[in-house]
Scaffold this motif. Sequence first.
Motif, PDB file in Angstrom:
ATOM      1  N   HIS A 108       3.539  -3.117 -10.774  1.00 51.14           N
ATOM      2  CA  HIS A 108       4.959  -2.896 -11.083  1.00 51.14           C
ATOM      3  C   HIS A 108       5.827  -4.027 -10.544  1.00 51.14           C
ATOM      4  O   HIS A 108       5.438  -4.729  -9.608  1.00 51.14           O
ATOM      5  N   ASP A 143       5.094  -6.686  -3.148  1.00 52.40           N
ATOM      6  CA  ASP A 143       4.684  -5.323  -3.516  1.00 52.40           C
ATOM      7  C   ASP A 143       4.790  -5.152  -5.024  1.00 52.40           C
ATOM      8  O   ASP A 143       5.886  -5.226  -5.586  1.00 52.40           O
ATOM      9  N   GLY A 144       3.667  -4.926  -5.684  1.00 45.48           N
ATOM     10  CA  GLY A 144       3.660  -4.708  -7.129  1.00 45.48           C
ATOM     11  C   GLY A 144       3.664  -5.995  -7.926  1.00 45.48           C
ATOM     12  O   GLY A 144       2.808  -6.203  -8.787  1.00 45.48           O
ATOM     13  N   GLU A 153       7.360   2.256 -10.853  1.00 42.61           N
ATOM     14  CA  GLU A 153       6.405   2.838  -9.893  1.00 42.61           C
ATOM     15  C   GLU A 153       7.174   3.442  -8.730  1.00 42.61           C
ATOM     16  O   GLU A 153       6.779   4.445  -8.154  1.00 42.61           O
ATOM     17  N   HIS A 195      -3.207  -5.682  -5.372  1.00 42.05           N
ATOM     18  CA  HIS A 195      -2.012  -5.325  -4.589  1.00 42.05           C
ATOM     19  C   HIS A 195      -2.170  -5.865  -3.178  1.00 42.05           C
ATOM     20  O   HIS A 195      -3.297  -6.068  -2.701  1.00 42.05           O
ATOM     21  N   GLN A 201      -0.491  -3.558   2.329  1.00 45.02           N
ATOM     22  CA  GLN A 201       0.605  -2.734   2.881  1.00 45.02           C
ATOM     23  C   GLN A 201       0.173  -2.015   4.155  1.00 45.02           C
ATOM     24  O   GLN A 201       0.709  -0.957   4.501  1.00 45.02           O
ATOM     25  N   HIS A 245      -0.089   4.199  -5.814  1.00 46.07           N
ATOM     26  CA  HIS A 245       0.014   3.144  -6.816  1.00 46.07           C
ATOM     27  C   HIS A 245      -0.108   3.779  -8.192  1.00 46.07           C
ATOM     28  O   HIS A 245      -0.581   4.912  -8.318  1.00 46.07           O
TER      29      HIS A 245
HETATM   30 MN    MN Z   1       3.409  -1.223  -5.029  1.00 44.76          MN
END
Ligand code: MN
Length: 432
Positions: free
Chosen positions: A89, A100-101, A134, A204, A207, A373
């Motif tokens: 995303h 992120d994404g 997302e 990804h 995280q 996700h």
């Molecule tokens: Mn993400």
Amino acid sequence: MALGCSSQSVQVDGSRVVETLTRLANMSDHENPAVTRILFSPNDMLARKFVKDLMRENHLTIREDAMGNIFGRLEGSNPSAGVVLTGSHCDAIPLAGMYDGTLGVIGAIEALGALQRAGYKPARPIEVMMFTSEEPTRFGLSCSGSRAMAGALTPEVLESKLDSGGKHFLQVANEVGYGGTSTQEMLDATRVPEGAVSHFVELHIEQGPLLEREGLDIGVVTAIAAPAALEVLFVGDGGHAGGQLMPDRNDAGLAGAELALAVERHVLATGSVDTVGTTGTFEIAPGAINSVPREARLAIDIRDIDGPRRDQVVAAVLKSAEEIAERRKVRMSSRIINQDPPATCHADIVEAVAASAGAMGLSTKRMVSRAYHDSLFMARIAPTGMIFIPCKNGWSHRPDEFSSAPDIANGVSVLALTLARLSGGSWPKAEL
Ligand code: MN
Ligand code: GLV
Ligand code: MN
């Protein structure tokens, strides 16, 4: 004649991916390094154009569905076979970072570019996609695009979610050129037909801190934790902060504070590091220093890779809310926004990712994803897996989120090799 060596012929330029991610990061409602990109906002629309332009530059054929999910296709020698799909995303929660994404979209486009440069010819078609929303920021619902693709979203649920302007998804989708004549029609048009996707893989950032801490290159994801999202509202009578005597108060803010602590207590009581709980928003009203809070509204996120254990924590939190409300003489209401089951990654993809990393001489760790996700929903319709790369200090959902160009190049290369394995195509013959 020997076949060309795929792990050497796929050339990924990590610095180019970082440069593209940096350009994308400028399409943000907050100044960089913070990135805020809310569904169908002007910056989200700019990002969508940016992604489509990049797909075109990489010779991918573009298609968009009614929810605004964007697909770029590299045709295979067997065009009617189920597609090998990858993506992530580009929406970003307020004050997020730039990886992120976005890595799973921009990195995947680069992976398809690298496969084409290496002369790889897919058998099953390969598509890279950008999922719609997302993040739950605008409508309070995560993974709207992938839920709809998996047939896991009803018109009633989607229409019950309103943005801060009181509009529901279809209304804002129609304003920007997606949508349809009804929510039902839009969802029907988005649902993926059975067998249309043969495999799904998402790249990804981790995280979390484990890969960096252990000095490892690639996370091979085996399971994805799922969140339950709850909202609890306490309502008291409010009053004057000076005049109302302490024994006469029913302070909704204090009921909320007790509940936030109860969330932490119930989560820790499972004794598992895989159970996590967060009171992410806590709003009190009327919100004046000299007014006893009349209302407290809490949004609570509880996650685990063990669904029943997560559900026990949810039940314990709701029981605590009732007990606190009774003791503090406030009224209480609650609703479960979503309570999705966790997903297990498919062994074929876990093996393909591990073998691709192995072919490149990269170190790996099998690990669970504690973040959710779009893969969570894609796992309902196709064998699914994920590839993680390290990120600095495990930081994410904050402006200083960071992954290095070499780690990005590793992740994109592993993705390219994994897609090639799953597509089952051919490499050019090696020069003798
Ligand atoms: Mn993400
Ligand atoms: C996704 O952003 C999550 O909250 O896990
Ligand atoms: Mn996120």
